[in-house]
Motif scaffolding. Structure first.
Motif, short mmCIF file in Angstrom:
data_model
loop_
_atom_site.label_atom_id
_atom_site.label_comp_id
_atom_site.label_asym_id
_atom_site.label_seq_id
_atom_site.Cartn_x
_atom_site.Cartn_y
_atom_site.Cartn_z
N ILE A 82 -5.14 -8.12 9.90
CA ILE A 82 -4.23 -8.02 8.74
C ILE A 82 -2.71 -7.83 9.04
N ALA A 83 -1.75 -8.33 8.34
CA ALA A 83 -0.17 -8.35 8.78
C ALA A 83 0.13 -6.99 9.19
N ASP A 84 -0.22 -5.97 8.27
CA ASP A 84 -0.07 -4.72 8.58
C ASP A 84 -0.92 -3.57 7.72
N PRO A 85 -1.79 -2.67 8.35
CA PRO A 85 -2.75 -2.11 7.64
C PRO A 85 -2.18 -1.07 6.66
N ARG A 86 -1.22 -0.59 6.67
CA ARG A 86 -0.38 0.32 5.73
C ARG A 86 0.10 -0.51 4.41
N ASP A 87 0.69 -1.70 4.85
CA ASP A 87 1.37 -2.51 3.69
C ASP A 87 0.07 -3.03 2.91
N TYR A 88 -1.02 -3.43 3.46
CA TYR A 88 -2.18 -3.85 2.90
C TYR A 88 -2.79 -2.83 2.08
N THR A 89 -2.91 -1.68 2.45
CA THR A 89 -3.54 -0.56 1.60
C THR A 89 -2.77 -0.39 0.46
N VAL A 90 -1.38 -0.20 0.63
CA VAL A 90 -0.65 0.03 -0.66
C VAL A 90 -0.39 -1.12 -1.49
N ALA A 91 -0.62 -2.48 -1.03
CA ALA A 91 -0.81 -3.41 -1.90
C ALA A 91 -2.11 -3.25 -2.61
N LEU A 92 -3.00 -2.79 -2.08
CA LEU A 92 -4.23 -2.53 -3.08
C LEU A 92 -4.08 -1.52 -3.96
N ALA A 93 -3.65 -0.57 -3.66
CA ALA A 93 -3.38 0.51 -4.59
C ALA A 93 -2.25 -0.02 -5.87
N ASP A 94 -1.41 -0.80 -5.52
CA ASP A 94 -0.63 -1.47 -6.55
C ASP A 94 -1.04 -2.33 -7.42
N ARG A 95 -2.24 -3.30 -6.87
CA ARG A 95 -2.99 -3.98 -7.74
C ARG A 95 -3.82 -3.00 -8.48
N PHE A 96 -4.31 -2.01 -8.04
CA PHE A 96 -5.46 -1.32 -8.95
C PHE A 96 -4.64 -0.63 -9.96
N ARG A 97 -3.39 -0.04 -9.81
CA ARG A 97 -2.34 0.39 -11.02
C ARG A 97 -2.38 -0.43 -11.83
N ALA A 98 -1.97 -1.72 -11.52
CA ALA A 98 -1.50 -2.95 -12.33
C ALA A 98 -2.79 -3.16 -13.19
N ASN A 99 -3.70 -3.10 -12.60
CA ASN A 99 -5.03 -3.68 -13.41
C ASN A 99 -5.52 -2.25 -14.45
N GLY A 100 -4.61 -1.23 -14.51
CA GLY A 100 -4.96 -0.27 -15.24
C GLY A 100 -5.59 1.13 -14.91
N GLY A 101 -5.76 0.98 -13.54
CA GLY A 101 -6.53 2.25 -12.68
C GLY A 101 -5.43 3.25 -12.56
N GLU A 102 -5.88 4.46 -12.50
CA GLU A 102 -5.08 5.67 -12.15
C GLU A 102 -5.41 6.35 -11.02
N ILE A 103 -4.29 6.73 -10.11
CA ILE A 103 -4.65 7.51 -8.66
C ILE A 103 -3.87 8.83 -8.88
N THR A 104 -4.72 9.61 -8.77
CA THR A 104 -4.16 11.02 -8.94
C THR A 104 -4.03 11.71 -7.73
N ILE A 105 -2.73 12.36 -7.48
CA ILE A 105 -2.42 13.13 -6.19
C ILE A 105 -2.98 14.54 -6.50
N ALA A 106 -3.94 15.04 -5.95
CA ALA A 106 -4.52 16.13 -6.10
C ALA A 106 -5.50 16.33 -4.99
N GLU A 107 -5.99 17.65 -4.42
CA GLU A 107 -7.09 17.78 -3.56
C GLU A 107 -8.48 17.95 -4.07
N ALA A 108 -9.41 17.22 -3.67
CA ALA A 108 -10.93 17.66 -4.07
C ALA A 108 -11.22 18.91 -3.36
N THR A 109 -11.77 19.72 -4.32
CA THR A 109 -11.98 21.06 -3.52
C THR A 109 -13.46 20.98 -3.70
#
Length: 406
Positions: free
Chosen positions: A196-223
């Motif tokens: 892959i061209a860059d693994p960080r860029d790729y993973t961030v692009a997946l996150a962006d697509r997930f959000r664009a599709n209506g998904g939610e990413i919560t920044i919090a620690e699972a305990t």
């Protein structure tokens, strides 16, 4: 029980699962304590190593390990402060090196590799990331006739599976990759090794697509985990759970009383400026346990294994040692201006990931323990987990990957 799914982990495995499940109409929420691409998904070598079907737990590693362990900066090390703690895991690893178990692990690994390769390009096309895929191959190099001969059984196993490769002389290697030291007498080129061209860029692009599709990413620690959701610093998130928290996954499984022998391979690298060397393909220096990769962010020199857990401070002398070797093996390599990194690879003693229900908790699905192959097996794992979530047949024997096998 709600139909919602909570994916714990916003690395490449967790986000791939989230996107494939989302595409099937499943409501998905992702939780991560730092956000997308915060760990090994950003700092890996960027390879889709589909030809790497042989498990790390093998007689070959057991033959090499004693020599490697004598060098504290070599390909494999166990810090003295961690040696006693990791002893039970090492015993399991040793048992997994028995020939019959290696054959079974190779069969399972090959099936997951085949699935992951088949699913990759459709997934990249669906997520808009196909332009990031590179098909430049990998060159494995050897320092002697004896080292090359020792590799041949592994290449025979690949040939038996129809994997394409070409053994090469130094002159033939130099045509593929100019600038390689004459120290290396033999090589093997595998054209089916993607990156892959860059693994960080790729993973961030997946996150962006997930959000664009209506998904939610919560920044919090699972305990902690529950049968109806995840306990977090932001409150309880209800739903079926997919545990894809990488090297931290076993700590969360323990909150439900399940102990899984996950250990942490601490990997190191240095990313040099993009013009540090004219790299034509990824190069694997197997005898020294590291690779050199060409990424859009630069030339990455990294690898090796430090079995040191999650809490010991980084030992960046390991990154420096690999960089020094790379400069000797690639005499034209400019080693200034690099950025060092250390990350955690989640590894199980038989070299296979844990994919499937957490023992005694059918509403918690595991998807962790991929070791060096998280990026490689991310899309195949996502397909399997989405099948399990939607009640479909994964079409692959999951018994070798069962979290209950321990």
């Amino acid at each position: 029980m709600t139909d919602k799914v909570v994916v714990v982990g916003a690395g490449v495995v967790g986000l791939s699962i989230a996107l494939v499940a989302q595409a099937r109409g499943i409501a998905v929420q992702v939780i991560d304590r730092e956000g997308p691409a915060a760990g090994a998904s950003a700092g890996n070598a960027g390879a889709f190593a589909f030809t790497d079907i042989l498990p790390l737990a093998s007689p070959r590693i057991m033959r090499q390990a004693p020599k490697w362990l004598l060098d504290p900066l070599g390909p494999l090390s166990v810090p003295p402060a961690y040696a006693l703690r990791i002893a039970p895991w090492m015993l399991r690893f040793w048992r997994a090196c028995a020939p019959a178990r290696v054959r079974a692990s190779t069969t399972a690994q090959t099936a997951l590799m085949d699935l992951s390769k088949a699913e990759l390009e459709p997934f990249l096309a669906a997520t808009g990331t196909l332009p990031m895929l590179r098909k430049e191959g990998n060159l494995q190099v050897y320092e002697s006739q004896a080292e090359f001969n020792a590799s041949l059984p592994g290449w025979q196993a690949r040939e038996d599976h129809g994997i394409e490769f070409r053994h090469m002389t130094l002159d033939e290697m130099s045509a593929v990759q100019p600038g390689l030291s004459s120290h290396f007498t033999h090589g093997t080129f595998t054209p089916g090794w993607y990156s892959i061209a860059d693994p960080r860029d790729y993973t961030v692009a997946l996150a962006d697509r997930f959000r664009a599709n209506g998904g939610e990413i919560t920044i919090a620690e699972a305990t902690g985990l529950a049968d109806d959701g995840v306990l977090t610093t932001a409150g309880k998130l209800r739903g079926r759970v997919v545990l894809a928290a990488g090297a931290f996954s076993h700590l969360l499984a323990r909150t439900l009383g399940v102990r899984i022998p996950l250990e942490t391979e601490r990997g190191y690298n240095t990313t040099l400026p993009a013009d540090a060397f004219d790299l034509r393909c990824q190069i694997t220096f197997g005898g020294h346990g590291f690779v050199v990769s060409k990424l859009t962010s630069g030339i990455r020199v990294g690898g090796a294994v430090e079995l040191g857990g999650l809490k010991l401070p980084p030992n960046y002398k390991r990154a420096e040692a690999m960089l020094k070797k790379a400069a000797a093996f690639l005499p034209g390599l400019r080693t200034g201006g690099g950025e060092q990194w250390m990350g955690f690879r989640p590894s199980l003693p038989d070299s296979l990931p844990a994919i499937g229900p957490l023992p005694g908790h059918p509403n918690v699905l595991c998807a962790f323990g991929h070791g060096h192959l998280g990026l490689t097996q991310s899309v195949g794992t996502a397909r399997i987990v989405a099948d399990l979530l939607s009640g479909a047949d994964p079409g692959i024997d999951l018994a070798p990957f069962s979290p209950a096998r321990f």
